[in-house]
Design a protein around this motif. Structure first.
Motif: not given
Length: 414
Positions: A273-296
């Motif tokens: 669970i990366v965050s249970d506080r994904l709030t604020g402007d949707v553009a900023d939230a998208a950047r939070v998600v994209l920062a986690e999109l990496a090779p696994v």
């Protein structure tokens, strides 16, 4: 391992199931039963989960003297032996005003020895508009539209709404006195501030009229509000005290995220669970998600929960979950792994659309282009619904009968 898109939907379904209002209320009654009454029992359910909560309460409290549920137009559920009223959401309508009058009359009839059992879930703020004296439903609707368009968060919006209502911010308690009030609350507010859930009908207000004025001025909304609203908010006469009530929180966004995590782990994914506080402007939230999109190196589920906001600048149609999914799809880096991203409202409805949100992957942008649509132009016009529809990436669930805000799942496979 199942298809990633199917698995994402399975996780979403697990989140919704964890917020099942009837099961949550049954557990709460077992742990925290309402007090016995020497007089009448009045059941009032308000919110998107109102019918399910009321039906369970009637089974647990047979013989209730009054039973009223107020829910949104899209929820077709009926409750035998009860009055089910439907109203507009997210913009209040006359049906909601009529429902509010019915609730007010039921509460005003309470006397000593009576007990009120209030069943509160998300959406109740818009569903039960009871304008303060001197204001009209049109005044409240104008304020609500302005608050939604400005991208304010739920606590900020409800700070203002409470000051314009007879029921919000403890108004239900004032009307029901001297009866006892016990509330069972299903939270759609991140952080579970009871004052903000459905605008807090059974708790004290978030703030004062002066604080509401300051917020509206800071947001640049004050000068465009109806004159009667500004006059009402400029009157600093102290409000009547709010009587005591017993409030029980019975479900939340965090509990649903934990259910998603269990389902993902059972499917063999490394889960966080990366965050249970994904709030604020949707553009900023998208950047939070994209920062986690990496090779696994192994199948991975990264989970988020919260409630973002959209600052409307275009004329298109969509909602915060659809726009978040579209932004992730358009800005996703190439990582050499398969991935999907789901963002959905647990109530099954995102903005004024039939979709709960979006379910996108690395080929979403290509599918939009292949359908002859310009995804970036649609995004600029806040038309995420049209873009995701072109890609076949709308998340359609129908009304779920519950609401614990939004959940997101980013699934990545080597």
């Amino acid at each position: 391992m199942p298809d990633l898109r199917q698995l994402a939907r399975t996780l979403f379904d697990a989140a919704v199931a964890a917020a099942d209002p009837a099961l949550a209320l049954r557990r709460a009654f077992a742990d925290h039963p309402p007090p016995q009454a020497t007089g009448r029992t009045i059941l009032i359910a308000v919110g998107k989960a109102a019918p399910a909560m009321l039906a369970e309460a009637m089974a647990l409290c047979p013989g209730a003297d009054t039973a009223i549920a107020v829910t949104h137009h899209e929820n077709p559920a009926e409750v035998p032996g009860a009055q089910v009223l439907r109203a507009g959401h997210p913009v209040p309508d006359e049906a909601g005003a009529a429902a509010a009058r019915a609730v007010i009359e039921a509460l005003k009839a309470c006397g000593p020895g009576d007990r009120v059992i209030a069943l509160i879930s998300g959406g109740g703020s818009a569903l039960l508009p009871a304008p303060a004296p001197g204001l009209t439903l049109a005044d409240k609707a104008a304020v609500n539209r302005a608050l939604l368009a400005a991208g304010l968060d739920i606590v900020q919006m409800n700070l203002v709404r409470q000051q314009l209502s007879q029921l919000k911010g403890g108004g239900m308690l004032r009307l029901a006195a001297p009866a006892t009030v016990t509330a069972y609350i299903l939270s759609d507010v991140i952080g579970d501030d009871l004052r903000a859930i459905a605008s807090g009908p059974t708790v004290g207000p978030i703030g004062t009229r002066a604080e509401a004025r300051a917020l509206l001025r800071d947001a640049g909304l004050w000068d465009d509000l109806p004159l009667k609203v500004r006059a009402h908010l400029s009157d600093d006469t102290p409000a009547a005290p709010v009587p005591e009530a017993v409030n029980h929180l019975i479900g939340s966004n965090r509990q649903s995220l934990e259910a998603m995590a269990r389902a993902a782990a059972q499917a063999g994914l490394a889960t966080r669970i990366v965050s249970d506080r994904l709030t604020g402007d949707v553009a900023d939230a998208a950047r939070v998600v994209l920062a986690e999109l990496a090779p696994v190196a192994e199948p991975t589920a990264l989970l988020f929960g919260g409630e973002t906001t959209v600052n409307l600048t275009g004329t298109g149609m969509g909602g915060r979950n659809q726009e978040l999914a579209l932004r992730v799809a358009l800005d996703a880096p190439g990582i050499g792994n398969d991935w999907v991203f789901l963002s959905g409202g647990t109530d099954g409805r995102d903005g004024p659309t039939e979709a709960a949100g979006g379910l996108v992957d690395g080929a979403t942008a290509e599918r939009i282009a292949a359908a002859g649509q310009d995804a970036k132009a649609l995004l600029a016009d806040n038309d995420s619904h049209a873009a995701l529809d072109a890609a076949g990436d709308l998340l359609i669930t129908g009304a779920t009968g519950t609401n614990v805000a939004d959940v997101q799942a980013l699934l990545i496979r080597p």
